[in-house]
Design an enzyme around this catalytic site. Structure first.
Site, PDB file in Angstrom:
ATOM      1  N   HIS A   1      -6.718 -15.109  -2.058  1.00 52.08           N
ATOM      2  CA  HIS A   1      -6.775 -15.280  -3.508  1.00 52.08           C
ATOM      3  C   HIS A   1      -7.839 -14.375  -4.114  1.00 52.08           C
ATOM      4  CE1 HIS A   1     -10.029 -17.905  -2.107  1.00 52.08           C
ATOM      5  NE2 HIS A   1     -10.547 -17.832  -3.320  1.00 52.08           N
TER       6      HIS A   1
ATOM      7  N   ARG B   1     -22.447 -19.720  -4.841  1.00 49.98           N
ATOM      8  CA  ARG B   1     -21.779 -18.544  -5.406  1.00 49.98           C
ATOM      9  C   ARG B   1     -22.094 -18.394  -6.887  1.00 49.98           C
ATOM     10  NH1 ARG B   1     -15.631 -19.234  -5.806  1.00 49.98           N
ATOM     11  NH2 ARG B   1     -16.186 -20.080  -7.836  1.00 49.98           N
TER      12      ARG B   1
ATOM     13  N   HIS C   1      -9.775 -12.598  -1.100  1.00 46.01           N
ATOM     14  CA  HIS C   1     -10.518 -13.104   0.046  1.00 46.01           C
ATOM     15  C   HIS C   1      -9.916 -14.409   0.537  1.00 46.01           C
ATOM     16  CE1 HIS C   1     -12.510 -14.646  -3.586  1.00 46.01           C
ATOM     17  NE2 HIS C   1     -12.852 -15.717  -2.872  1.00 46.01           N
TER      18      HIS C   1
ATOM     19  N   ASP D   1     -10.514 -14.637  -7.256  1.00 45.84           N
ATOM     20  CA  ASP D   1     -11.105 -15.766  -7.968  1.00 45.84           C
ATOM     21  C   ASP D   1     -10.655 -15.833  -9.429  1.00 45.84           C
ATOM     22  OD1 ASP D   1     -12.518 -16.945  -5.910  1.00 45.84           O
ATOM     23  OD2 ASP D   1     -14.333 -15.771  -6.264  1.00 45.84           O
TER      24      ASP D   1
END
Length: 300
Positions: free
Chosen positions: A116, A291, A276, A118
């Site tokens: 995917h 993150r 990723h 983000d």
């Protein structure tokens, strides 16, 4: 910086000003050595080198960075404003620093272990992310990144012609919302209506063409045209089969790099040109990540 790699040649370490960039594969990923990310957040020249390497390699990796959460945030903010996440929780003292903590009490979910990009369910998906491992398993829990510009470049020419001008819908309702009660799911959709993006986006800084469909993509929005459809009932199979073919390109190993995490290691990636996959093979070990996602621009 002398870090260009000829296609098919073996990656080699290359100087990058005051630190070194060691390419990990031919097409994507480099490990930086001799850099302190807290200093890069404060120093204009260091940050400029870091940004140039990011555009070149698409994802950068750095180990042994014992820096504070505030310094983590400061580095990410050099790229732009930070965004919050409507589902994942943020650190209360550092808005925009999303905590991705997995332990034995975590609910069973499978949002990360799919290829995917983000938050493509946003009209303006994130520009990129700065991710740190806080605590991790002794083995397992790797993350894979994929060069989606290379994935587009390697498509057959007839496929490139078929997808030129196509657009697709991306949905948080059909992903994060799928496991919610219907009232919660509809409320999530009201807050974040489905976004529409080009199937092939243009990177705003490098000009590269990027294949831009992923696990958040539900369907093409302009596929059903007289040029593509013989009869009214055959447009959906044709469109969905093509979409699934495009989504599967992220799984090609030649476009990938795989990173083995260690505590206080960082990954910085360009969300506009990569996908990723966080490998969930570490249960019952604990994996805690933090993150900082950077606000991006609308796609074109």
């Amino acid at each position: 910086m002398q870090d260009t790699i000829a296609e098919g040649s073996a990656p080699a370490a290359a100087p990058a000003g005051t630190f070194e960039a060691h390419p990990l594969t031919v097409h994507i990923g480099a490990e930086l050595r001799g850099v302190n990310l807290a200093e890069a957040a404060r120093d204009d020249d260091l940050f400029a080198e870091l940004k140039a390497l990011l555009l070149r390699h698409k994802v950068l990796f750095v180990r042994d960075q014992d820096i504070s959460r505030a310094e983590h945030v400061a580095l990410a903010e050099r790229f732009g404003n930070l965004e919050d996440h409507p589902v994942a929780g943020s650190d209360p003292d550092h808005p925009g620093l999303v905590r991705i903590y997995k332990d034995l009490d975590s609910p069973a979910e499978h949002y990360e272990n799919a290829y995917h990009c983000d938050a493509t369910w946003r009209e303006a998906p994130p520009m990129g992310c700065v991710l740190r491992m806080v605590e991790g398993p002794p083995v397992g829990g790797d993350t894979i990144w994929v060069n989606m510009a290379e994935a587009y470049r390697r498509l057959p020419e007839d496929v490139k012609e078929r997808i030129a001008g196509l657009r697709a819908r991306h949905s948080i309702e059909a992903s994060f919302g799928a496991n919610m009660a219907i009232e919660q799911r509809l409320a999530l959709h009201e807050r974040f209506p489905d976004a529409e993006h080009p199937v092939v986006r243009t990177h705003p800084e490098t000009g590269e063409k990027v294949l831009f469909v992923n696990a958040f993509t539900t369907h093409f929005t302009n596929y059903h045209t007289p040029e593509r459809v013989r009869f009214g009932f055959d447009y959906a199979p044709g469109g969905s089969e093509l979409l699934n073919y495009l989504i599967r390109q992220a799984a090609v190993p030649e476009f990938q790099v795989r990173w083995r995490w260690s505590p206080n290691s960082f990954a910085i990636w360009d969300n506009r040109s990569t996908q990723h996959y966080a490998v969930q093979d570490y249960w019952p070990a604990v994996r805690k990540m933090e993150r900082a996602g950077v606000v991006g621009d609308k796609t074109f």
